[in-house]
Structures are given as C-alpha cells and as structure tokens.
Write a protein that holds these residues in place. Sequence first.
Motif, PDB file in Angstrom:
ATOM      1  N   ASP A 198       5.098   3.989  -3.768  1.00 28.58           N
ATOM      2  CA  ASP A 198       3.723   3.908  -3.241  1.00 28.58           C
ATOM      3  C   ASP A 198       3.706   3.491  -1.763  1.00 28.58           C
ATOM      4  O   ASP A 198       2.846   3.932  -1.001  1.00 28.58           O
ATOM      5  N   TRP A 199       4.662   2.675  -1.368  1.00 29.26           N
ATOM      6  CA  TRP A 199       4.775   2.284   0.056  1.00 29.26           C
ATOM      7  C   TRP A 199       4.967   3.557   0.905  1.00 29.26           C
ATOM      8  O   TRP A 199       4.285   3.772   1.899  1.00 29.26           O
ATOM      9  N   ILE A 200       5.876   4.431   0.450  1.00 28.62           N
ATOM     10  CA  ILE A 200       6.124   5.685   1.172  1.00 28.62           C
ATOM     11  C   ILE A 200       4.850   6.544   1.204  1.00 28.62           C
ATOM     12  O   ILE A 200       4.490   7.105   2.241  1.00 28.62           O
ATOM     13  N   LEU A 201       4.155   6.608   0.072  1.00 25.00           N
ATOM     14  CA  LEU A 201       2.920   7.419   0.026  1.00 25.00           C
ATOM     15  C   LEU A 201       1.891   6.897   1.027  1.00 25.00           C
ATOM     16  O   LEU A 201       1.200   7.681   1.692  1.00 25.00           O
ATOM     17  N   TRP A 202       1.785   5.582   1.123  1.00 24.89           N
ATOM     18  CA  TRP A 202       0.849   4.988   2.095  1.00 24.89           C
ATOM     19  C   TRP A 202       1.224   5.390   3.530  1.00 24.89           C
ATOM     20  O   TRP A 202       0.370   5.841   4.303  1.00 24.89           O
ATOM     21  N   ILE A 203       2.499   5.214   3.848  1.00 29.17           N
ATOM     22  CA  ILE A 203       2.927   5.454   5.244  1.00 29.17           C
ATOM     23  C   ILE A 203       2.742   6.938   5.590  1.00 29.17           C
ATOM     24  O   ILE A 203       2.236   7.282   6.670  1.00 29.17           O
ATOM     25  N   ARG A 204       3.094   7.816   4.660  1.00 26.33           N
ATOM     26  CA  ARG A 204       2.900   9.257   4.910  1.00 26.33           C
ATOM     27  C   ARG A 204       1.429   9.573   5.131  1.00 26.33           C
ATOM     28  O   ARG A 204       1.063  10.282   6.060  1.00 26.33           O
ATOM     29  N   ALA A 205       0.574   9.037   4.250  1.00 22.35           N
ATOM     30  CA  ALA A 205      -0.866   9.330   4.359  1.00 22.35           C
ATOM     31  C   ALA A 205      -1.415   8.827   5.695  1.00 22.35           C
ATOM     32  O   ALA A 205      -2.214   9.513   6.352  1.00 22.35           O
ATOM     33  N   LEU A 206      -0.968   7.670   6.113  1.00 24.26           N
ATOM     34  CA  LEU A 206      -1.465   7.091   7.372  1.00 24.26           C
ATOM     35  C   LEU A 206      -1.012   7.920   8.574  1.00 24.26           C
ATOM     36  O   LEU A 206      -1.791   8.194   9.494  1.00 24.26           O
ATOM     37  N   TYR A 207       0.264   8.372   8.543  1.00 24.60           N
ATOM     38  CA  TYR A 207       0.747   9.219   9.658  1.00 24.60           C
ATOM     39  C   TYR A 207       0.048  10.573   9.662  1.00 24.60           C
ATOM     40  O   TYR A 207      -0.341  11.079  10.709  1.00 24.60           O
ATOM     41  N   GLU A 208      -0.109  11.154   8.472  1.00 21.66           N
ATOM     42  CA  GLU A 208      -0.765  12.473   8.401  1.00 21.66           C
ATOM     43  C   GLU A 208      -2.170  12.411   8.975  1.00 21.66           C
ATOM     44  O   GLU A 208      -2.654  13.354   9.583  1.00 21.66           O
ATOM     45  N   ALA A 209      -2.826  11.283   8.801  1.00 22.44           N
ATOM     46  CA  ALA A 209      -4.197  11.133   9.305  1.00 22.44           C
ATOM     47  C   ALA A 209      -4.225  10.735  10.781  1.00 22.44           C
ATOM     48  O   ALA A 209      -5.295  10.618  11.387  1.00 22.44           O
ATOM     49  N   GLY A 210      -3.057  10.503  11.355  1.00 22.87           N
ATOM     50  CA  GLY A 210      -2.980  10.162  12.786  1.00 22.87           C
ATOM     51  C   GLY A 210      -3.499   8.760  13.117  1.00 22.87           C
ATOM     52  O   GLY A 210      -3.959   8.524  14.230  1.00 22.87           O
ATOM     53  N   LEU A 245      12.835  -0.345  -3.471  1.00 21.66           N
ATOM     54  CA  LEU A 245      12.040  -0.698  -2.281  1.00 21.66           C
ATOM     55  C   LEU A 245      12.934  -0.667  -1.042  1.00 21.66           C
ATOM     56  O   LEU A 245      12.554  -0.156   0.013  1.00 21.66           O
ATOM     57  N   TYR A 246      14.150  -1.207  -1.210  1.00 27.96           N
ATOM     58  CA  TYR A 246      15.124  -1.235  -0.113  1.00 27.96           C
ATOM     59  C   TYR A 246      15.489   0.201   0.310  1.00 27.96           C
ATOM     60  O   TYR A 246      15.489   0.538   1.494  1.00 27.96           O
ATOM     61  N   ASP A 247      15.766   1.044  -0.670  1.00 28.65           N
ATOM     62  CA  ASP A 247      16.114   2.437  -0.357  1.00 28.65           C
ATOM     63  C   ASP A 247      14.933   3.156   0.296  1.00 28.65           C
ATOM     64  O   ASP A 247      15.113   4.015   1.160  1.00 28.65           O
ATOM     65  N   SER A 248      13.727   2.787  -0.113  1.00 26.46           N
ATOM     66  CA  SER A 248      12.528   3.397   0.476  1.00 26.46           C
ATOM     67  C   SER A 248      12.385   2.985   1.934  1.00 26.46           C
ATOM     68  O   SER A 248      11.901   3.755   2.768  1.00 26.46           O
ATOM     69  N   CYS A 249      12.819   1.770   2.240  1.00 24.12           N
ATOM     70  CA  CYS A 249      12.773   1.283   3.618  1.00 24.12           C
ATOM     71  C   CYS A 249      13.697   2.142   4.485  1.00 24.12           C
ATOM     72  O   CYS A 249      13.315   2.602   5.560  1.00 24.12           O
ATOM     73  N   THR A 250      14.908   2.402   3.974  1.00 22.82           N
ATOM     74  CA  THR A 250      15.865   3.252   4.684  1.00 22.82           C
ATOM     75  C   THR A 250      15.254   4.647   4.881  1.00 22.82           C
ATOM     76  O   THR A 250      15.325   5.230   5.961  1.00 22.82           O
ATOM     77  N   ALA A 251      14.635   5.157   3.813  1.00 24.65           N
ATOM     78  CA  ALA A 251      14.044   6.501   3.880  1.00 24.65           C
ATOM     79  C   ALA A 251      12.917   6.551   4.914  1.00 24.65           C
ATOM     80  O   ALA A 251      12.793   7.526   5.672  1.00 24.65           O
ATOM     81  N   LEU A 252      12.112   5.509   4.982  1.00 26.39           N
ATOM     82  CA  LEU A 252      11.002   5.486   5.952  1.00 26.39           C
ATOM     83  C   LEU A 252      11.539   5.469   7.382  1.00 26.39           C
ATOM     84  O   LEU A 252      11.016   6.159   8.263  1.00 26.39           O
ATOM     85  N   ASN A 253      12.586   4.689   7.604  1.00 28.10           N
ATOM     86  CA  ASN A 253      13.159   4.632   8.958  1.00 28.10           C
ATOM     87  C   ASN A 253      13.664   6.000   9.388  1.00 28.10           C
ATOM     88  O   ASN A 253      13.551   6.379  10.559  1.00 28.10           O
ATOM     89  N   GLN A 254      14.214   6.756   8.420  1.00 27.08           N
ATOM     90  CA  GLN A 254      14.713   8.093   8.759  1.00 27.08           C
ATOM     91  C   GLN A 254      13.567   9.071   8.967  1.00 27.08           C
ATOM     92  O   GLN A 254      13.495   9.764   9.961  1.00 27.08           O
ATOM     93  N   GLU A 255      12.634   9.069   8.022  1.00 29.01           N
ATOM     94  CA  GLU A 255      11.553  10.063   8.057  1.00 29.01           C
ATOM     95  C   GLU A 255      10.675   9.927   9.297  1.00 29.01           C
ATOM     96  O   GLU A 255      10.203  10.923   9.841  1.00 29.01           O
TER      97      GLU A 255
END
Length: 389
Positions: A198-210, A245-255
């Motif tokens: 869900d953390w990833i979903l939030w960050i994606r949604a926020l970026y997509e909305a600019g 959650l930790y792996d999601s953090c790594t994924a967010l830094n990459q994405e």
Amino acid sequence: MIIQPKVKGFICTTAHPDGCAEYVKRQIETTKACGPMNGPKKVLVIGSSTGYGLASRITVSFGCGADTLGIMFEKPATARRTATPGFYNTQAFEKAAAAEGLYAKTINGDAFSEEIKAQTIETIKKDLGQIDCIIYSLAAPRRTAPDGITYTSALKTTQGSFTEKSWVLKDNTIETATIGPATEEEITGTRKVMGGEDWILWIRALYEAGVVAEHALTIAYSYIGPQLTYPVYHEGTIGLAKKHLYDSCTALNQEFADKGLTARISVNKALVTQASSAIPIVPLYFALLYRVMKDHGLHEGCIEQMNRLFKDKLPAKDAALDEEGQIRLDDWEMKPEIQEEVMKRWEKVNSSNLLELADVEGYWEDFYHMFGFHFDNVDYDRDIDLEAQ
Ligand code: NAD
C-alpha cells in the motif's frame, strides 16, 4: 458525562478529550524545546492520529514549521460513547497548529482505499500544490486491497510454537504464554496489511497526480528488537511483513530515482502504543526495557524518538544509515549494556519481583496517557457533553 477509563485487556474503550489535548500539548512542548529543525515543509502523514505518526506530525509542524495533511481512521463521539483517542488528539493538534498559522487538515477514512487516496490528492492540489515528504505510519488489523479481498494481519510465529514468559496485565503476575505458528493465509494476510504494497500504491498515485515535489522524502517505520522476541516479532508474521516493507523501500528508491525521491525505513524503539500493546509476550520486554533505559537516562517516548529522527538522523543523511540502509532510532534500545541488563532481568523476573525489576508503573502511565487519562493537571470531574466536543 464524567469520562473514566474503561480498560479491557490491552485496550481502553474510552478516551478523554481534555486529557488527549494535554497529551498533544506536552508533545508540542517537547518538540519546541528542541529548537527549530531543518526539515520538510509540506508533509502528508498517513496514520497521523496516534503513536509514531502523531509524533511525526507534531515534530514536522512545531519543529520544522511544516504544513501537514493527515490521514487517520478514527471514530467521533456519539451520545453515549467517547470518540477514539486519535480523534481527540487530532482536534487538539489542528487547533494548536492553526494558532501558529500552520496548515493542518485531516482526512478521516480508510487509507487503503482508492477513494481516500483520490480525496487526498484533490486536497493537496487545492491547498498545498505539492508535498515534499510522505510519512507512512499505518498500523491496522485489516486491509481491503485493490483486488477486493479483505486481508487480516496476525501476530504469530512462522516456525513452530514459541513459549516464553508473559505478563498478565490484569493482575501483574507472570505466566508462560505460547504463540502458535501462522498458516500460509495468515502470513500472506499480515504481509498484505503491514507490508509495503500500500505504501508503493500511495507513492505511485501521488506521483501520477503530479503532487510530489522534486527530491522528496518518504519514510516508513519498522521494528527489529532483541533475539528474545525474534520468534514473535522479527521472524514472526509481522517481521516478514516488515521485510516486505524494507524491500518496498528499495523498490521505491529504484522506481522514482529519476524524480530524486529518497525512501527510508526508520527502525524505531519499542514503545507502548495501541498497536504494540496487542502483541503477546512483548509487553513484559517493554516494561523491563523501560526500567533499564530510565535507569540509564536513555528512555524516550514516541515524541523524543521523532524529534531525534528529524533533528539528528535525517540531516545526517547516509551517515545515519546501517549497512542495510536503514535509520536506527533503536540504537539506544539495542546498546549492549541495555540489552544485557534487560536479559538478566528477563531470566529472573517472576510474579513476586515483577514490580521491582520492571517499570510496571511507567508502562501503565504511557498506556493511560494514550487515552488521555492519568494526567495530574486535567480535571477528570468535569462534566463533558460528548457530542459538543
Ligand atoms: P498506532 O496504532 O499508534 O497508530 C496507527 C495509525 O494508523 C493511527 O493514526 C490510525 O488512525 C491509523 N490507521 C489505522 N488503520 C487505518 C486505515 N485503514 N486508514 C487510515 N488510517 C489508519 O501505531 P504505531 O505503534 O504508532 O505504529 C505506526 C508504525 O510504527 C507501524 O508501522 C509500526 O509497526 C511502527 N513501529 C511501532 C513500534 C512500537 O513499539 N509501537 C516500534 C517500531 C515501529
């Protein structure tokens, strides 16, 4: 109504509005005493009403001077029931922030849902333009995911049963408790609720909305703790979720590397919160830890932890990270002299010496304060009109 605490096991079913206001006021004062901090200016706090999320919100507001938008899942009062503590905390927080000219709005609803994400984005667009920090501090029992399935989290082991000493809160005795192993379904459920999806979903949604500024920061909270509690925490269902959650953090830094996003996990100290007091065996460790850390002058509450995060750890950037890239706010808890003393006491503790070896009083003080009770300067005889609050 005269509001009194009604404690059932590890939960209190009432909350006091004046006491919650005092709880928030004290955290604001602690933060102000640290002096101004360099930090984010427009912050979204997901899970903003209690525990670490509330302390984060207070720190960025009254330490860094940030405008904040909070997301929480709390119940207002009815004619016969008090509101939940997070509801009263947030009322008090918003009032204090407004008095200092800080923007502070809160959305009360299910952070896991698409509706609340959309409402949050609309509010940011309208009021803040872009945000430079997202704090993800949810602790929830269940989550309805985008696949329509409602997942439930469990606090169980993943490798056989675990038997250890446990503190019976209702009569201050020590007995042994056994926590059984989780099923595959429970392991998946806990990961879905408390992992990073869900953390990833939030960050994606926020970026997509600019609505995220360049070089923003996002941070989520984790816990490791001592070997003793590994079977129920670090290597249990919740620990596997924290690994996700930790792996999601790594994924967010990459994405989001091209946007300059920094995603971080902060490993925080064990503290009594609504979420943590529900974990079996762990409260005894907490009470022993509180005693030892207080004796060493190293005890911190949520607010001191979050003050240290924003004042010392985040400005230190990479220098504050362990070899796995995590911020270690549990550094004082994990000091060898603290852990050795806690473990010595763990071996010795029984029903007759509990009060001597553990900080039972301090545990309960934190517990009651969370619900707005046991503050010496609050008038608990005041007749309160629940619906007028
Ligand atoms: P908490 O129960 O005090 O706070 C949880 C917050 O999440 C509240 O603001 C609540 O309103 C909100 N929330 C819950 N479900 C929601 C939903 N569906 N939608 C919107 N908001 C919702 O918990 P806490 O102990 O402060 O935990 C926060 C984070 O810190 C968790 O990730 C936890 O694992 C971590 N942590 C806790 C400890 C500890 O000892 N308490 C230690 C280290 C890390």
